[in-house]
Structures are given as C-alpha cells and as structure tokens.
Enzyme design. Sequence first.
Site, short mmCIF file in Angstrom:
data_model
loop_
_atom_site.label_atom_id
_atom_site.label_comp_id
_atom_site.label_asym_id
_atom_site.label_seq_id
_atom_site.Cartn_x
_atom_site.Cartn_y
_atom_site.Cartn_z
N TRP A 1 -32.42 6.23 -16.30
CA TRP A 1 -32.99 4.94 -15.89
C TRP A 1 -33.28 4.97 -14.39
CZ3 TRP A 1 -29.79 0.62 -13.64
CH2 TRP A 1 -30.55 -0.55 -13.44
N GLN B 1 -38.72 7.46 -9.83
CA GLN B 1 -38.15 7.64 -8.51
C GLN B 1 -38.17 9.09 -8.04
OE1 GLN B 1 -34.26 5.90 -8.08
NE2 GLN B 1 -34.03 6.51 -5.96
N TYR C 1 -38.03 2.92 -20.14
CA TYR C 1 -37.81 3.48 -18.81
C TYR C 1 -39.10 4.14 -18.29
CZ TYR C 1 -32.75 2.99 -19.64
OH TYR C 1 -31.49 2.51 -19.91
N SER D 1 -26.73 -2.49 -26.96
CA SER D 1 -26.55 -2.52 -25.50
C SER D 1 -26.52 -3.97 -25.02
CB SER D 1 -27.69 -1.77 -24.81
OG SER D 1 -27.55 -1.83 -23.40
N TRP E 1 -23.06 1.81 -18.44
CA TRP E 1 -24.07 2.14 -17.44
C TRP E 1 -23.69 1.52 -16.10
CZ3 TRP E 1 -27.18 -1.75 -15.20
CH2 TRP E 1 -27.26 -2.98 -15.87
N PRO F 1 -21.76 2.77 -13.66
CA PRO F 1 -20.35 2.85 -13.29
C PRO F 1 -20.13 2.95 -11.78
CG PRO F 1 -21.10 4.96 -14.12
CD PRO F 1 -22.21 3.98 -14.37
N LYS G 1 -22.03 4.73 0.41
CA LYS G 1 -23.10 5.09 1.34
C LYS G 1 -23.82 3.88 1.93
CE LYS G 1 -26.42 5.92 -2.44
NZ LYS G 1 -27.19 6.97 -3.12
N ARG H 1 -31.40 4.60 -3.29
CA ARG H 1 -31.97 3.65 -4.25
C ARG H 1 -32.12 2.28 -3.61
NH1 ARG H 1 -29.25 3.37 -10.02
NH2 ARG H 1 -30.34 5.38 -10.11
#
Length: 327
Positions: free
Chosen positions: A21, A27, A54, A151, A204, A206, A215, A227
């Site tokens: 994802w 990306q 996705y 999900s 998802w 985690p 960071k 990101r």
Amino acid sequence: MQTRRLGRSGLNITELAYGNWLTHGSQVEEDAAHACVRAALDAGITTFDTADVYAGTKAESVLGRALAGQRRESLEIATKVYWPTGPGANDRGLGRKHVIESCHASLQRLQTDYVDLYQAHRYDSTVPLEETMTAFADLVRAGKVLYIGVSEWRAEEIAAGAALARELGIQLISNQPQYSMLWRVIEAEVVPTSEAEGVSQIVWSPLAQGVLTGKYLPGQAPPADSRGGHPSAGGSMKGYLTEDILTRVQQLRPIADDLGLSMAQLSLAWVLQNGNVAAAIIGATRPEQVHDNVAAAGVTLEDDVLARIDEVLGDVVERDPAKTSRG
C-alpha cells in the site's frame, strides 16, 4: 522467520508480511519495488498482501511481476476487494458482480491462478451480507480463492460474517485492521470476538505509517524523502504528526536502546505480543528497511517493558472502537 496459523485454519503465514500500500506503482519505482520484494523473500517472508485499489490497480501488477518465477506453493498471496476500480456503478462494493469480476482481474494482474486469502476491504452496508459471502463461497469452490478474510470490520460484523461462512461451508479466518502502539481500537471488542470466532488479525500500519520509527521529530518538518514529506502519500498520516504524539514517541527511544532494538523493531515486536495477531504487515521503499524490520520477528517483550511503553504514551493512544475505519 517464524510462522503463525491464521485463525482456526490450516494456513500458516509469516509473522511479518510484506505489503505494498502506498509504495508499489506510486511512491517507488518498479526496480526499487522488486528489490524490496527480493529482500523480503531473502529474509524468509513468504506472505504478501496487496489490494485491487492500491495505486489504481498498478500495485497488484507490480507485485505479480516481482514474484514471477517464485515457487507459487511457497507463497501466501492476499488481496482485497471493495473500493472503486473503475467508473461504473458496479465497479465498487461487495455486490456479487464486483466481487467476482474484481477477483478475476486481480488474478490476472498477480499472474496467478488463485489467491490464498481474499479479503473484503471494508464492510458494505448497502449489499446483503448473504450475497457477499455466497460470492466468496463460489470463488472458494471454484479454486480461485483458498480462504476468506475481511478488513476493518467491527466486532458484530465479524461475528455475522463468520456465522454465515460456516453455514456456507467456508472459513472466514482473518481481519485486517489498523493496529499499533498508538492505535488500539481493536482491543476492546474486535479481538475478543475474533478469538471466539476463530479469526486472526493481520494488522496494517504497525509503525503508524512510519511515525513509530522515530524519524519524525517534534517542531520539525517531515524529512523530504519520507512518507510524511510526500505530497500525496503523506496525507493519510497527518493525524499522527502532532507535537504531543511526536514528543511521546521520542520518549520510547530509551526503551528501544535498553533492549538493543531499533524503534521500528520495538514497535513491530509490540504488535506481535498480541496473541490474536497472526502477522504484522510491513512496507518499504528501500531493502534496508526490510532488513531492519525483520529483526523484530521472534522478539519477546517482558511485562515491565509493555508497562513502560504504556506509561510513556499515556493518553495519546487511541482506543475507541467506534474509530474503526468505515467504507
């Protein structure tokens, strides 16, 4: 890499799964995506998670090409259906037409005859649950899907889906929710219900989309190559980039240091302490991230460590079951 059983089924999956994802097809470039998949395979990860939506269906194609040539029986491939994949009124949701057509399209993009786990990406309140589960059952009987998962379903939806699956002679064995040190909305209701129904969690985010790696620093803009600094991918994580959360996360660093773990390893190990979690999904833009993450596999955190984490994070942790993502 250790494996865990998924629900009450006979399916084993690796306790760290690789997901794409926000990365593959969007990306990162394809060469980088392939390098990350190779790193995952080299580390012993055999479970791969994606979804038709996705990167506008591109992510499945990238993963299919990245896994080409691998022994299919040695892999566990999971994908999902629900979100729009086209402009038509039937190009979305969990109606029979979209479920069946989307599965066929996913198989083509993934270059496989079947998926090990086919997941309802959200609950569809506009379609009778019987219609959705019957479509899933037909895919199972046709050999195109081995097991069924969901999900971000709520506890009562999981219970209803599992009961109907049993009536139809198939197994609903997994739920894929968001779960991390910072986001614990499944603990009060979803986990107890899932344990009773024989359903495991494949979680998802985690790492809270990278925030738990440490960071992102309070008072500073996100790194340009992260990101959070990405003009589109970073939009989904704005809620984590608050001064309070970032300050608390930095206070986890001494705990990780004491254990000889990176912040990411500590966060992944924390998720895997939950006995109802079968796997944590990791994503990566560089192979080095995969190498760092896999060191969390098999790590046990003692009760005093878990208590220190709770004390540090305090009231920034989200626990409200009503915050479960909706369609």
